[in-house]
Design a protein around this motif. Structure first.
Motif, PDB file in Angstrom:
ATOM      1  N   ILE A  65       0.848  -1.192   0.000  1.00 53.50           N
ATOM      2  CA  ILE A  65       0.000   0.000   0.000  1.00 53.50           C
ATOM      3  C   ILE A  65       0.881   1.238   0.000  1.00 53.50           C
ATOM      4  O   ILE A  65       2.066   1.174   0.330  1.00 53.50           O
ATOM      5  CB  ILE A  65      -0.946   0.059   1.228  1.00 53.50           C
ATOM      6  N   SER A  66       0.280   2.351  -0.369  1.00 57.75           N
ATOM      7  CA  SER A  66       0.929   3.649  -0.170  1.00 57.75           C
ATOM      8  C   SER A  66      -0.133   4.582   0.396  1.00 57.75           C
ATOM      9  O   SER A  66      -1.330   4.395   0.171  1.00 57.75           O
ATOM     10  CB  SER A  66       1.523   4.185  -1.480  1.00 57.75           C
ATOM     11  N   PHE A  67       0.304   5.564   1.158  1.00 52.88           N
ATOM     12  CA  PHE A  67      -0.637   6.462   1.813  1.00 52.88           C
ATOM     13  C   PHE A  67       0.065   7.747   2.198  1.00 52.88           C
ATOM     14  O   PHE A  67       1.280   7.813   2.310  1.00 52.88           O
ATOM     15  CB  PHE A  67      -1.256   5.808   3.059  1.00 52.88           C
ATOM     16  N   ASN A  68      -0.742   8.791   2.389  1.00 53.46           N
ATOM     17  CA  ASN A  68      -0.252  10.044   2.947  1.00 53.46           C
ATOM     18  C   ASN A  68      -0.444  10.002   4.445  1.00 53.46           C
ATOM     19  O   ASN A  68      -1.433   9.465   4.937  1.00 53.46           O
ATOM     20  CB  ASN A  68      -1.039  11.238   2.407  1.00 53.46           C
ATOM     21  N   TYR A  69       0.503  10.578   5.173  1.00 50.87           N
ATOM     22  CA  TYR A  69       0.263  10.805   6.596  1.00 50.87           C
ATOM     23  C   TYR A  69       0.633  12.235   6.916  1.00 50.87           C
ATOM     24  O   TYR A  69       1.577  12.792   6.394  1.00 50.87           O
ATOM     25  CB  TYR A  69       0.990   9.794   7.491  1.00 50.87           C
ATOM     26  N   THR A  70      -0.207  12.814   7.751  1.00 49.30           N
ATOM     27  CA  THR A  70      -0.058  14.210   8.132  1.00 49.30           C
ATOM     28  C   THR A  70       0.094  14.279   9.641  1.00 49.30           C
ATOM     29  O   THR A  70      -0.594  13.577  10.375  1.00 49.30           O
ATOM     30  CB  THR A  70      -1.304  15.011   7.706  1.00 49.30           C
ATOM     31  N   VAL A  71       0.997  15.105  10.087  1.00 46.78           N
ATOM     32  CA  VAL A  71       1.196  15.338  11.508  1.00 46.78           C
ATOM     33  C   VAL A  71       0.639  16.719  11.816  1.00 46.78           C
ATOM     34  O   VAL A  71       0.976  17.696  11.145  1.00 46.78           O
ATOM     35  CB  VAL A  71       2.695  15.282  11.872  1.00 46.78           C
ATOM     36  N   ARG A  84       4.360  10.931   2.029  1.00 49.33           N
ATOM     37  CA  ARG A  84       3.792   9.743   1.376  1.00 49.33           C
ATOM     38  C   ARG A  84       4.674   8.569   1.754  1.00 49.33           C
ATOM     39  O   ARG A  84       5.897   8.650   1.692  1.00 49.33           O
ATOM     40  CB  ARG A  84       3.746   9.917  -0.143  1.00 49.33           C
ATOM     41  N   LYS A  85       4.053   7.474   2.160  1.00 49.47           N
ATOM     42  CA  LYS A  85       4.773   6.288   2.605  1.00 49.47           C
ATOM     43  C   LYS A  85       4.296   5.097   1.795  1.00 49.47           C
ATOM     44  O   LYS A  85       3.107   4.944   1.544  1.00 49.47           O
ATOM     45  CB  LYS A  85       4.520   6.061   4.092  1.00 49.47           C
ATOM     46  N   THR A  86       5.218   4.234   1.375  1.00 49.07           N
ATOM     47  CA  THR A  86       4.903   2.970   0.724  1.00 49.07           C
ATOM     48  C   THR A  86       5.370   1.859   1.650  1.00 49.07           C
ATOM     49  O   THR A  86       6.476   1.915   2.184  1.00 49.07           O
ATOM     50  CB  THR A  86       5.618   2.857  -0.638  1.00 49.07           C
ATOM     51  N   LEU A  87       4.507   0.851   1.820  1.00 47.21           N
ATOM     52  CA  LEU A  87       4.799  -0.193   2.789  1.00 47.21           C
ATOM     53  C   LEU A  87       4.301  -1.537   2.270  1.00 47.21           C
ATOM     54  O   LEU A  87       3.145  -1.656   1.861  1.00 47.21           O
ATOM     55  CB  LEU A  87       4.113   0.165   4.107  1.00 47.21           C
ATOM     56  N   LYS A  88       5.170  -2.539   2.279  1.00 47.61           N
ATOM     57  CA  LYS A  88       4.804  -3.886   1.823  1.00 47.61           C
ATOM     58  C   LYS A  88       3.799  -4.515   2.785  1.00 47.61           C
ATOM     59  O   LYS A  88       3.752  -4.169   3.962  1.00 47.61           O
ATOM     60  CB  LYS A  88       6.044  -4.761   1.716  1.00 47.61           C
ATOM     61  N   GLY A  89       3.036  -5.483   2.270  1.00 44.05           N
ATOM     62  CA  GLY A  89       2.019  -6.169   3.062  1.00 44.05           C
ATOM     63  C   GLY A  89       2.603  -6.868   4.272  1.00 44.05           C
ATOM     64  O   GLY A  89       3.634  -7.528   4.181  1.00 44.05           O
ATOM     65  N   GLY A  90       1.938  -6.703   5.418  1.00 42.34           N
ATOM     66  CA  GLY A  90       2.354  -7.361   6.641  1.00 42.34           C
ATOM     67  C   GLY A  90       3.629  -6.825   7.267  1.00 42.34           C
ATOM     68  O   GLY A  90       4.179  -7.437   8.178  1.00 42.34           O
ATOM     69  N   LYS A  91       4.114  -5.697   6.828  1.00 45.51           N
ATOM     70  CA  LYS A  91       5.381  -5.141   7.320  1.00 45.51           C
ATOM     71  C   LYS A  91       5.152  -3.872   8.122  1.00 45.51           C
ATOM     72  O   LYS A  91       4.119  -3.230   8.028  1.00 45.51           O
ATOM     73  CB  LYS A  91       6.329  -4.820   6.147  1.00 45.51           C
TER      74      LYS A  91
END
Length: 125
Positions: A65-71, A84-91
């Protein structure tokens, strides 16, 4: 006996208020919109006038998945940064450093995609 119960309650409340897991990390929390994306924070103290935080994300989907995160310092009022963060499944992600003016911060996640690109966003659950 009443003093013992009161004292036991105090220690339970204190422990719950400052509950942290390994090495000072807080508990994993689900994001407000996507139940399969979690985050946790670690307060690393104050550096000058800035509060230093570390954040990690966990992807509980089976695929990338990839997603935006805002602080933000206050919910959707003062945006400090968007990434923007990209992260493999289950990680889970590596830790990222955050610096804020206020000690209370909020993490908002949106624009989730099942690709590494900001496209074909999935709806909030």
């Amino acid at each position: 006996m009443k003093k013992f119960i009161l004292l036991a309650f105090f220690f339970f409340a204190l422990n719950t208020a400052f509950a942290q897991t390994d090495n000072g990390w807080g508990e994993w929390q689900k994001t407000s919109c996507y139940s399969k994306i979690e985050f946790r924070l670690k307060y690393d103290g104050k550096n000058g006038e800035q509060h230093h935080w570390k954040v990690q994300f966990k992807n509980n989907y089976n695929n990338l998945i990839s997603f935006n995160y805002t602080v933000t310092d206050k919910v959707q009022q003062y945006t400090l940064t968007t990434h923007r963060k990209t992260l493999k499944g289950g990680k889970q992600s590596d830790e990222a450093d955050l610096f804020t003016d206020l000690e209370d911060i909020y993490i908002l996640v949106d624009k989730v995609s099942m690709t590494p690109y900001p496209e074909n966003f999935i709806e909030c659950e």
